[in-house]
Design a protein around this motif. Structure first.
Motif, PDB file in Angstrom:
ATOM      1  N   LYS A   1       0.833  -1.209   0.000  1.00 27.41           N
ATOM      2  CA  LYS A   1       0.000   0.000   0.000  1.00 27.41           C
ATOM      3  C   LYS A   1       0.870   1.261   0.000  1.00 27.41           C
ATOM      4  O   LYS A   1       0.544   2.241  -0.679  1.00 27.41           O
ATOM      5  N   SER A   2       1.951   1.238   0.753  1.00 23.62           N
ATOM      6  CA  SER A   2       2.867   2.376   0.798  1.00 23.62           C
ATOM      7  C   SER A   2       3.487   2.616  -0.570  1.00 23.62           C
ATOM      8  O   SER A   2       3.570   3.760  -1.036  1.00 23.62           O
ATOM      9  N   HIS A   3       3.901   1.541  -1.209  1.00 20.60           N
ATOM     10  CA  HIS A   3       4.518   1.662  -2.532  1.00 20.60           C
ATOM     11  C   HIS A   3       3.518   2.199  -3.558  1.00 20.60           C
ATOM     12  O   HIS A   3       3.857   3.053  -4.389  1.00 20.60           O
ATOM     13  N   GLN A   4       2.278   1.716  -3.493  1.00 22.68           N
ATOM     14  CA  GLN A   4       1.241   2.205  -4.409  1.00 22.68           C
ATOM     15  C   GLN A   4       0.973   3.696  -4.183  1.00 22.68           C
ATOM     16  O   GLN A   4       0.844   4.463  -5.137  1.00 22.68           O
ATOM     17  N   ALA A   5       0.884   4.111  -2.919  1.00 22.34           N
ATOM     18  CA  ALA A   5       0.649   5.527  -2.609  1.00 22.34           C
ATOM     19  C   ALA A   5       1.829   6.372  -3.078  1.00 22.34           C
ATOM     20  O   ALA A   5       1.647   7.488  -3.588  1.00 22.34           O
ATOM     21  N   TYR A   6       3.039   5.837  -2.932  1.00 27.16           N
ATOM     22  CA  TYR A   6       4.244   6.555  -3.370  1.00 27.16           C
ATOM     23  C   TYR A   6       4.225   6.742  -4.886  1.00 27.16           C
ATOM     24  O   TYR A   6       4.531   7.838  -5.382  1.00 27.16           O
ATOM     25  N   GLN A   7       3.864   5.692  -5.627  1.00 27.52           N
ATOM     26  CA  GLN A   7       3.794   5.800  -7.084  1.00 27.52           C
ATOM     27  C   GLN A   7       2.729   6.810  -7.498  1.00 27.52           C
ATOM     28  O   GLN A   7       2.937   7.604  -8.420  1.00 27.52           O
TER      29      GLN A   7
ATOM     30  N   GLN B   1       4.026  10.265  -6.927  1.00 31.05           N
ATOM     31  CA  GLN B   1       4.974  10.681  -7.961  1.00 31.05           C
ATOM     32  C   GLN B   1       4.251  11.170  -9.218  1.00 31.05           C
ATOM     33  O   GLN B   1       4.757  12.033  -9.925  1.00 31.05           O
ATOM     34  N   ARG B   2       3.057  10.613  -9.497  1.00 35.08           N
ATOM     35  CA  ARG B   2       2.299  10.968 -10.709  1.00 35.08           C
ATOM     36  C   ARG B   2       1.375  12.159 -10.516  1.00 35.08           C
ATOM     37  O   ARG B   2       1.069  12.866 -11.465  1.00 35.08           O
ATOM     38  N   GLU B   3       0.876  12.375  -9.315  1.00 33.85           N
ATOM     39  CA  GLU B   3      -0.139  13.397  -9.058  1.00 33.85           C
ATOM     40  C   GLU B   3       0.401  14.807  -9.280  1.00 33.85           C
ATOM     41  O   GLU B   3       1.549  15.089  -8.982  1.00 33.85           O
ATOM     42  N   GLU B   4      -0.481  15.659  -9.754  1.00 35.15           N
ATOM     43  CA  GLU B   4      -0.125  17.055  -9.931  1.00 35.15           C
ATOM     44  C   GLU B   4      -0.988  17.972  -9.075  1.00 35.15           C
ATOM     45  O   GLU B   4      -0.579  19.083  -8.771  1.00 35.15           O
ATOM     46  N   GLU B   5      -2.177  17.512  -8.712  1.00 30.78           N
ATOM     47  CA  GLU B   5      -3.048  18.332  -7.870  1.00 30.78           C
ATOM     48  C   GLU B   5      -2.537  18.315  -6.442  1.00 30.78           C
ATOM     49  O   GLU B   5      -2.204  17.272  -5.904  1.00 30.78           O
ATOM     50  N   ASP B   6      -2.499  19.491  -5.825  1.00 34.12           N
ATOM     51  CA  ASP B   6      -1.914  19.628  -4.503  1.00 34.12           C
ATOM     52  C   ASP B   6      -2.621  18.807  -3.430  1.00 34.12           C
ATOM     53  O   ASP B   6      -1.976  18.152  -2.620  1.00 34.12           O
ATOM     54  N   GLU B   7      -3.968  18.841  -3.421  1.00 34.29           N
ATOM     55  CA  GLU B   7      -4.698  18.148  -2.355  1.00 34.29           C
ATOM     56  C   GLU B   7      -4.517  16.637  -2.443  1.00 34.29           C
ATOM     57  O   GLU B   7      -4.263  15.975  -1.439  1.00 34.29           O
ATOM     58  N   GLU B   8      -4.645  16.069  -3.633  1.00 29.89           N
ATOM     59  CA  GLU B   8      -4.469  14.629  -3.801  1.00 29.89           C
ATOM     60  C   GLU B   8      -3.020  14.230  -3.564  1.00 29.89           C
ATOM     61  O   GLU B   8      -2.740  13.170  -3.014  1.00 29.89           O
ATOM     62  N   ASN B   9      -2.107  15.092  -3.978  1.00 27.56           N
ATOM     63  CA  ASN B   9      -0.684  14.834  -3.784  1.00 27.56           C
ATOM     64  C   ASN B   9      -0.366  14.761  -2.294  1.00 27.56           C
ATOM     65  O   ASN B   9       0.379  13.883  -1.855  1.00 27.56           O
ATOM     66  N   GLU B  10      -0.949  15.650  -1.523  1.00 22.55           N
ATOM     67  CA  GLU B  10      -0.748  15.671  -0.065  1.00 22.55           C
ATOM     68  C   GLU B  10      -1.269  14.384   0.573  1.00 22.55           C
ATOM     69  O   GLU B  10      -0.625  13.804   1.449  1.00 22.55           O
ATOM     70  N   GLN B  11      -2.453  13.925   0.113  1.00 24.80           N
ATOM     71  CA  GLN B  11      -3.031  12.694   0.661  1.00 24.80           C
ATOM     72  C   GLN B  11      -2.152  11.479   0.348  1.00 24.80           C
ATOM     73  O   GLN B  11      -1.962  10.607   1.200  1.00 24.80           O
ATOM     74  N   ASP B  12      -1.637  11.424  -0.877  1.00 21.79           N
ATOM     75  CA  ASP B  12      -0.765  10.310  -1.256  1.00 21.79           C
ATOM     76  C   ASP B  12       0.545  10.343  -0.460  1.00 21.79           C
ATOM     77  O   ASP B  12       1.066   9.301  -0.066  1.00 21.79           O
ATOM     78  N   TYR B  13       1.060  11.548  -0.236  1.00 15.93           N
ATOM     79  CA  TYR B  13       2.287  11.707   0.554  1.00 15.93           C
ATOM     80  C   TYR B  13       2.079  11.165   1.972  1.00 15.93           C
ATOM     81  O   TYR B  13       2.885  10.385   2.483  1.00 15.93           O
ATOM     82  N   LEU B  14       0.976  11.572   2.596  1.00 16.54           N
ATOM     83  CA  LEU B  14       0.680  11.099   3.956  1.00 16.54           C
ATOM     84  C   LEU B  14       0.448   9.591   3.991  1.00 16.54           C
ATOM     85  O   LEU B  14       0.927   8.900   4.894  1.00 16.54           O
ATOM     86  N   ALA B  15      -0.276   9.071   3.013  1.00 19.61           N
ATOM     87  CA  ALA B  15      -0.549   7.626   2.961  1.00 19.61           C
ATOM     88  C   ALA B  15       0.744   6.834   2.777  1.00 19.61           C
ATOM     89  O   ALA B  15       0.909   5.772   3.395  1.00 19.61           O
ATOM     90  N   THR B  16       1.652   7.356   1.971  1.00 24.06           N
ATOM     91  CA  THR B  16       2.927   6.663   1.744  1.00 24.06           C
ATOM     92  C   THR B  16       3.642   6.404   3.055  1.00 24.06           C
ATOM     93  O   THR B  16       4.036   5.268   3.356  1.00 24.06           O
TER      94      THR B  16
END
Length: 196
Positions: free
Chosen positions: A33-39, A42-57
């Motif tokens: 799950k961490s690896h998926q969130a990290y990937q 890396q792809r996200e450009e929107e700030d809010e979704e990017n922040e969520q993926d960063y925290l999930a990673t």
């Protein structure tokens, strides 16, 4: 109570093995799950979704690390009871190697499976300031609880066991005293480093 020692050993073996297998599965699951969130991060450009993926990673990576540590503890704890704990230790090392591989990728730091305290301190430098602060606060609280609550509680349990069994639990008492001494004396390094 009519409970034999062999029944207790079988129950403990089953407990260690069952919970250990669960923690192996959780280690793989949270690492993935961490690896998926990290990937995704890396792809996200929107700030809010990017922040969520960063925290999930990092949240999933921490969950995986805790599950892996618990797995190894259960494997070592069960080692004295059964050779099947070797299987748990092997699976734990395999899960840990996967977890460390993903951790190295995410944190951009190669941490070995048998990391030294110096490596762990260097690894801590890969954390951002908020993570470092949270890590330090939690480490202090754990140390405080072990030193002020857990080990004194173990002393009480050992005294009660000694009275009930009619035999002083000397080895367990010595182990508790050594751990208690270490947790207190080891703090002198911080004092010497900080107050030079």
């Amino acid at each position: 109570l009519g409970i034999t020692q062999s029944q207790v050993v079988v129950a403990l073996k089953s407990f260690f093995l069952g919970l250990g297998m669960l923690t192996v599965i959780l280690t793989f699951y949270f690492t993935r799950k961490s690896h998926q969130a990290y990937q995704s991060y890396q792809r996200e450009e929107e700030d809010e979704e990017n922040e969520q993926d960063y925290l999930a990673t990092y949240r999933f990576l921490d969950y995986a690390s805790v599950a892996w540590n618990v797995c190894l503890l259960l494997g070592l704890g069960g080692l004295g009871l059964s050779a099947t704990s070797l299987l748990l230790i092997v699976l734990g090392i395999w899960a840990g190697a996967y977890c460390l591989k993903i951790t190295s990728k995410i944190r951009n730091y190669k941490l070995s499976i048998t990391a030294t305290p110096k490596e762990v301190l260097d690894y801590l430098d890969t954390y951002d300031e908020g993570e470092k602060q949270a890590e330090m606060e939690e480490a202090y609280l754990i140390l405080f609880k072990v030193n002020q609550l857990l080990i004194p509680g173990i002393y009480v349990v050992l005294v009660v066991l000694s009275v009930v069994l009619g035999q002083v639990q000397l080895v367990a008492l010595l182990v508790a005293v050594v751990i208690h001494l270490y947790t207190n004396v080891a703090q002198l390094r911080k004092t010497k480093r900080y107050f030079k």
